[in-house]
Design a protein around this motif. Sequence first.
Motif, mmCIF file in Angstrom:
data_model
loop_
_atom_site.group_PDB
_atom_site.id
_atom_site.type_symbol
_atom_site.label_atom_id
_atom_site.label_comp_id
_atom_site.label_asym_id
_atom_site.label_seq_id
_atom_site.Cartn_x
_atom_site.Cartn_y
_atom_site.Cartn_z
ATOM 1 N N HIS A 116 16.238 -42.217 3.910
ATOM 2 C CA HIS A 116 15.931 -40.886 4.439
ATOM 3 C C HIS A 116 17.181 -40.329 5.108
ATOM 4 O O HIS A 116 18.091 -41.079 5.479
ATOM 5 C CB HIS A 116 14.784 -40.971 5.453
ATOM 6 N N GLU A 165 16.743 -31.546 11.511
ATOM 7 C CA GLU A 165 16.276 -32.061 12.797
ATOM 8 C C GLU A 165 17.219 -31.533 13.875
ATOM 9 O O GLU A 165 18.286 -32.090 14.108
ATOM 10 C CB GLU A 165 16.246 -33.587 12.846
ATOM 11 N N VAL A 199 10.396 -43.088 10.683
ATOM 12 C CA VAL A 199 11.757 -43.132 11.211
ATOM 13 C C VAL A 199 11.764 -43.861 12.549
ATOM 14 O O VAL A 199 11.075 -43.467 13.487
ATOM 15 C CB VAL A 199 12.324 -41.707 11.381
ATOM 16 N N ASN A 217 8.755 -39.263 12.459
ATOM 17 C CA ASN A 217 9.814 -39.872 13.253
ATOM 18 C C ASN A 217 9.256 -40.345 14.598
ATOM 19 O O ASN A 217 8.058 -40.355 14.808
ATOM 20 C CB ASN A 217 10.988 -38.897 13.428
ATOM 21 N N GLY A 274 13.903 -44.238 15.370
ATOM 22 C CA GLY A 274 14.983 -43.846 16.259
ATOM 23 C C GLY A 274 14.646 -44.432 17.629
ATOM 24 O O GLY A 274 15.105 -45.502 17.990
ATOM 25 N N ASP A 316 21.789 -39.692 9.777
ATOM 26 C CA ASP A 316 21.618 -38.394 10.421
ATOM 27 C C ASP A 316 23.016 -37.817 10.643
ATOM 28 O O ASP A 316 23.813 -38.376 11.397
ATOM 29 C CB ASP A 316 20.894 -38.578 11.754
ATOM 30 N N GLU A 330 17.208 -45.396 12.306
ATOM 31 C CA GLU A 330 18.052 -44.235 12.587
ATOM 32 C C GLU A 330 19.123 -44.586 13.619
ATOM 33 O O GLU A 330 18.801 -44.845 14.785
ATOM 34 C CB GLU A 330 17.222 -43.071 13.111
ATOM 35 N N GLU A 386 8.105 -32.896 8.961
ATOM 36 C CA GLU A 386 8.281 -34.232 9.532
ATOM 37 C C GLU A 386 7.838 -34.206 10.989
ATOM 38 O O GLU A 386 8.461 -33.556 11.825
ATOM 39 C CB GLU A 386 9.748 -34.669 9.430
ATOM 40 N N HIS A 428 18.678 -37.005 7.890
ATOM 41 C CA HIS A 428 18.520 -35.867 8.794
ATOM 42 C C HIS A 428 19.824 -35.080 8.817
ATOM 43 O O HIS A 428 20.896 -35.623 8.542
ATOM 44 C CB HIS A 428 18.226 -36.336 10.223
ATOM 45 N N CYS A 449 9.950 -48.069 6.668
ATOM 46 C CA CYS A 449 10.521 -47.709 7.968
ATOM 47 C C CYS A 449 12.030 -47.586 7.817
ATOM 48 O O CYS A 449 12.685 -48.500 7.310
ATOM 49 C CB CYS A 449 10.178 -48.777 8.999
ATOM 50 N N CYS A 470 11.802 -30.982 10.775
ATOM 51 C CA CYS A 470 11.101 -31.696 11.844
ATOM 52 C C CYS A 470 10.394 -30.687 12.746
ATOM 53 O O CYS A 470 10.992 -29.687 13.165
ATOM 54 C CB CYS A 470 12.078 -32.526 12.659
#
Length: 263
Positions: free
Chosen positions: A197, A237, A97, A58, A99, A174, A141, A26, A199, A138, A6
């Motif tokens: 995905h 990340e 992402v 993200n 979040g 994550d 997170e 990212e 992290h 999508c 990231c």
Amino acid sequence: MKIGCCVSLWEEMALQLPAAGADYGEGGFSSLRDKTLEQVKSRASQLAGAGLDTPVMNLLFPGDFQLTGPQAEFSTVDRYLEENLPKAAVFGVKTLVFGSGGARRVPEGFPQEEAFAQLVELCRDHIAPAVEAQGMVCCLEPLQRGECNILTSSQEAFQLVQAVGRPGVQLLVDLFHFDLEQEPLSVISRYQGHLGHCHIASARNHRLLPQPWDGEDYLPFFQALQSIGYTGRLSLEGDTRGGLWQARSSLAYVKELARQAGL
């Protein structure tokens, strides 16, 4: 497994990621809001010239959005996605992402079950159609309770993924948030076919990028991903203040962990 990092796509470090061993970068989707299509095309060309793929973004929504509570209003979301998803497509983005802890935070006193229903509506009726039309996915997170007050575990976020029931909405795990919430690795077995995905950063070491000397045991996480046949990407990340050398060391280490796990 492709291992990325990231980074702000608008900073110099992004151009140096391929030399550090990153398979991709990212960036932040919300950074596109104040960029013209011409600026996006120019930067995408520069990154491609440096050999950097950018398939993931993200921070889907900036903090000034209100996605839950009495002020939630999704026509703004529709306009925002309509304006900015084509810009992300210029970068070759395939995964977004979600979040955005500030945007989805539930206002004090507002019922959690109503906020959850709002997020289901948001993802099912607004985000999913928009991203699917662009050939994107999508990924929700989970964020630990210090950062947000809803979707704070992978199990809660997976309930939302199931409630939405659309191919354009998947789950993200994550390891930083996962470990802070003390989730057992065994729950990952439930996410086969829905994990889009990942992290990674160190929960023990204040979100530092994984390093072989940091005292963490990351291999079981990679083994859990291998056990469900995960074939997606994983992004570092975390704190990159150590600069390029820190990213280079972490990328090499994480790639070795993935190799050991058979990913």
